[in-house]
Design an enzyme around this catalytic site. Structure first.
Site, PDB file in Angstrom:
ATOM      1  N   CYS A 143      36.070  44.129  14.158  1.00  0.00           N
ATOM      2  CA  CYS A 143      34.989  44.376  13.207  1.00  0.00           C
ATOM      3  C   CYS A 143      34.280  45.710  13.453  1.00  0.00           C
ATOM      4  CB  CYS A 143      33.976  43.242  13.270  1.00  0.00           C
ATOM      5  SG  CYS A 143      34.727  41.616  13.208  1.00  0.00           S
ATOM      6  N   HIS A 189      24.680  43.984  12.415  1.00  0.00           N
ATOM      7  CA  HIS A 189      26.027  43.408  12.243  1.00  0.00           C
ATOM      8  C   HIS A 189      25.882  42.107  11.457  1.00  0.00           C
ATOM      9  CE1 HIS A 189      30.205  42.767  12.906  1.00  0.00           C
ATOM     10  NE2 HIS A 189      30.020  41.650  13.600  1.00  0.00           N
ATOM     11  N   PHE A 205      35.322  40.997  17.692  1.00  0.00           N
ATOM     12  CA  PHE A 205      36.112  40.219  18.644  1.00  0.00           C
ATOM     13  C   PHE A 205      36.633  41.140  19.750  1.00  0.00           C
ATOM     14  CE2 PHE A 205      37.708  36.292  16.037  1.00  0.00           C
ATOM     15  CZ  PHE A 205      36.403  35.858  15.919  1.00  0.00           C
ATOM     16  N   LYS A 260      25.722  42.028   4.753  1.00  0.00           N
ATOM     17  CA  LYS A 260      26.820  41.070   4.617  1.00  0.00           C
ATOM     18  C   LYS A 260      26.406  39.861   3.772  1.00  0.00           C
ATOM     19  CE  LYS A 260      29.363  42.294   8.846  1.00  0.00           C
ATOM     20  NZ  LYS A 260      28.522  43.374   9.380  1.00  0.00           N
ATOM     21  N   HIS A 307      31.810  39.657   4.945  1.00  0.00           N
ATOM     22  CA  HIS A 307      32.200  40.430   6.129  1.00  0.00           C
ATOM     23  C   HIS A 307      33.451  41.242   5.793  1.00  0.00           C
ATOM     24  CE1 HIS A 307      32.823  41.797  10.057  1.00  0.00           C
ATOM     25  NE2 HIS A 307      32.740  40.673  10.748  1.00  0.00           N
ATOM     26  N   GLU A 365      22.288  38.987  18.567  1.00  0.00           N
ATOM     27  CA  GLU A 365      21.946  40.331  18.091  1.00  0.00           C
ATOM     28  C   GLU A 365      20.428  40.513  18.028  1.00  0.00           C
ATOM     29  OE1 GLU A 365      23.104  43.598  14.641  1.00  0.00           O
ATOM     30  OE2 GLU A 365      23.765  41.517  14.390  1.00  0.00           O
TER      31      GLU A 365
END
Length: 410
Positions: free
Chosen positions: A161, A301, A398, A334, A339, A312
């Site tokens: 990502c 994010h 990830f 998002k 995403h 976060e």
């Protein structure tokens, strides 16, 4: 050369809420949602029925028919976004001094999954000679270079990502090291396949919301239940500031800072205290030469996973302080786009650039019920007029991949 300043002179976007930067931005600040029923494949028994698809996309409206036949959909998004950014920039230089850096998490997985399904169903092993090039992640950058005659550095980064954000960072490093005068940094993705939906659903990463599809992506909301798969592409043209000034380019923003680091913790879960995210954000601030209080907007994010959004939030408080973090508008776009994986770092950077240019902060839509663990100013549901001199975009993926970008007014 390491102190070379980096100008951003062009932008391009293909998103679930609009084709082109103007439509994307207008719909973003208007609070439009791009999520809806999944139509790209039959989800069958899968618990996931929702996606943020690029709507009414007809690739031949933008690309030659032969090119459409020989490219995966993620490559088409990359080509279209890059074309807009290059035109917007008007960049001209020695072709050997213009590079392309592309970020993607999974490359041509749509072609890969579809081809395997067709082989299994038909029993035939006869495939098009274009099959493998359509799967390869680096061919998107190659197609952009071919289309525009760019002969400079060509790199593809695959950092989940964070890939789009890292494409921008790597592009800036190529310029600072003297290997290019300009770089087209691109992020592109389309993972809308049964294979990816099943895999992410088994990891409990995806939303299984069964109400109004437009409200499925709910970053930072108490009732969030996972992210919505999206698709699209984004691109920016980076140039050395000196080069951009010599050609009298319109400088839309300046790239002030970039950082990348690893959690070194787990392949899917973020480190519980936000260690890697904190380190990354601090590194980006240090590179930009800014104090935490000099950031006026953060594009988080914010994927709408239970754990990710809470960590976060914790990381932002650690860097900016409990009170300081509470004063900075933080939104996750998002909620609107889903995403976009490797494309998200670019489209979200464009949102930051536009916030700097226009003094408007995009909202976090679908934010209805506050979560005690997520208690910052998430700009709920409605965009906000506010001066933004510097904005930060965070991408965490990830593998414990962390990337932070900072842009500011030139």
């Amino acid at each position: 050369m390491a102190s070379e300043r980096i100008a951003i002179t062009g932008m391009g976007a293909v998103t679930p809420i609009g084709m082109g930067v103007a439509a994307y931005w207008e719909n973003l600040i208007s609070g439009k949602s791009g999520t809806g029923k999944l139509t790209r494949f039959d989800p069958g028994e899968l618990p996931v029925k929702i996606a943020a698809e690029v709507k009414d996309f007809e690739p031949t409206d933008f690309l030659p028919k032969k090119l459409v036949r020989t490219t995966d959909v993620f490559m088409q998004y990359a080509l279209i976004a890059a074309e807009e950014a290059i035109k917007n920039s008007g960049v001209k230089a020695d072709p050997s001094r213009i590079g392309v850096v592309l970020g993607t998490a999974l490359g041509g997985i749509a072609t890969m999954a579809r081809t395997q399904e067709e082989m299994t169903r038909s029993g035939s092993i006869r495939l098009s000679p274009h099959t493998v090039p359509k799967m390869l992640g680096n061919v998107a950058a190659a197609q952009i270079a071919i289309a525009h005659g760019f002969q400079g550095p060509s790199l593809t980064v695959s950092t989940a990502c964070s890939a789009g954000a890292d494409a921008v960072g790597v592009g800036s490093m190529l310029i600072k090291s003297g290997q290019a005068d300009a770089v087209v940094a691109v992020g592109a993705e389309s993972i809308l396949t049964g294979l990816m939906a099943a895999g992410l659903a088994s990891a409990r990463a995806l939303s299984t919301y069964d109400g109004d599809e437009s409200k499925a992506s709910r970053p930072f909301d108490l009732n969030r239940d996972g992210f919505v798969m999206g698709e699209g592409g984004g691109a920016v043209v980076l140039e050395s500031l000196d080069f951009a000034k010599r050609r009298d380019a319109e400088i839309q923003a300046e790239l002030l800072g970039y950082a990348n680091c690893s959690d070194a913790y787990h392949v899917t879960a973020p480190e519980p205290n936000g260690r890697g995210e904190i380190h990354c954000i601090q590194k980006a601030l240090n590179q930009a030469g800014l104090l935490p209080g000099q950031i006026h907007y953060i594009n988080a994010h914010g994927t709408a996973t239970k754990i990710g959004d809470a960590i976060e939030t914790k990381a932002l408080k650690a860097v900016f302080g409990e009170e300081g973090a509470g004063r900075i508008p933080v939104s996750s776009t998002k909620g609107a786009t889903g995403h976009l994986m490797g494309a998200g770092g670019l489209t979200e950077l464009i949102a930051c650039i536009q916030a700097v240019r226009e003094g408007i902060i995009p909202p976090t839509i679908n934010y209805e019920t506050p979560d005690p663990e997520c208690d910052l100013d998430y700009v709920p549901n409605t965009s906000r007029k506010q001066e933004v001199k510097a904005a930060m975009s965070n991408s965490f993926g990830f593998g414990g991949q962390n990337a932070s970008l900072i842009v500011g007014r030139y």
